[in-house]
Design a protein around this motif. Structure first.
Motif, PDB file in Angstrom:
ATOM      1  N   THR A  80      29.809  65.300  63.619  1.00 36.95           N
ATOM      2  CA  THR A  80      29.848  63.871  63.749  1.00 36.95           C
ATOM      3  C   THR A  80      28.553  63.233  64.686  1.00 36.95           C
ATOM      4  O   THR A  80      27.933  64.239  65.378  1.00 36.95           O
ATOM      5  CB  THR A  80      30.838  63.284  64.778  1.00 36.95           C
ATOM      6  N   GLN A  83      22.242  60.706  63.685  1.00 40.92           N
ATOM      7  CA  GLN A  83      21.522  59.477  63.201  1.00 40.92           C
ATOM      8  C   GLN A  83      20.026  59.699  63.345  1.00 40.92           C
ATOM      9  O   GLN A  83      19.795  60.887  63.755  1.00 40.92           O
ATOM     10  CB  GLN A  83      22.121  58.492  64.503  1.00 40.92           C
ATOM     11  N   ASP A  87      20.256  62.882  61.103  1.00 37.36           N
ATOM     12  CA  ASP A  87      20.917  62.675  59.838  1.00 37.36           C
ATOM     13  C   ASP A  87      20.031  62.701  58.593  1.00 37.36           C
ATOM     14  O   ASP A  87      20.448  63.361  57.590  1.00 37.36           O
ATOM     15  CB  ASP A  87      21.270  61.195  59.984  1.00 37.36           C
ATOM     16  N   PRO A 103      31.550  59.587  61.762  1.00 35.45           N
ATOM     17  CA  PRO A 103      30.562  58.515  62.610  1.00 35.45           C
ATOM     18  C   PRO A 103      30.860  59.082  64.128  1.00 35.45           C
ATOM     19  O   PRO A 103      29.693  58.943  64.825  1.00 35.45           O
ATOM     20  CB  PRO A 103      31.150  57.452  62.410  1.00 35.45           C
ATOM     21  N   CYS A 104      31.791  59.199  64.588  1.00 34.55           N
ATOM     22  CA  CYS A 104      32.061  59.675  66.121  1.00 34.55           C
ATOM     23  C   CYS A 104      33.167  60.913  66.304  1.00 34.55           C
ATOM     24  O   CYS A 104      34.042  60.936  65.369  1.00 34.55           O
ATOM     25  CB  CYS A 104      32.484  58.359  66.692  1.00 34.55           C
TER      26      CYS A 104
END
Length: 117
Positions: A80, A83, A87, A103-104
């Motif tokens: 997770t 970014q 990413d 995402p998290c």
């Protein structure tokens, strides 16, 4: 320098990586992550990359190997928080097609908790 921390989130270990992978960090990450995996009771784990500044191909390889190990044990790994350049690196290497991502950590923990209920 790479920093590794872990906590239990809804019964699932979450490993938080922060900083940058430097030469030598890959082996300590491998040892840490596989030692933790050997202690799992339900073979589920989350690796959170939200505070990772720079990845390395060795770390991605370790995550793919860990996912395969957990899948053989009917478990699951979710990566997770990737970014920015992290990413982008994961996508450029094609590892995003091999790893389950989210995402998290909190959302991943809820999803993993639901999938085993």
């Amino acid at each position: 320098m790479l920093h590794i921390e872990s906590e239990d989130l809804q019964g699932i270990p979450v490993v938080y990586l922060s900083g940058e992978f430097e030469p030598g960090d890959t082996e300590s990450f491998r040892r840490y992550i596989f030692d933790l995996a050997d202690q799992l009771s339900e073979n589920r784990m989350i690796i959170d990359l939200v505070n990772l500044d720079r990845p390395c191909s060795g770390a991605l390889r370790i995550m793919v190997l860990l996912q395969r190990k957990l899948q053989l044990l009917d478990g699951q790994l979710v990566v997770t928080g990737a970014q920015g350049s992290v990413d982008e690196f994961i996508r450029l290497t094609g590892v995003d097609k091999l790893l389950d991502t989210g995402p998290c950590a909190a959302a991943a923990a809820s999803r993993l908790e639901t999938s085993t209920a």
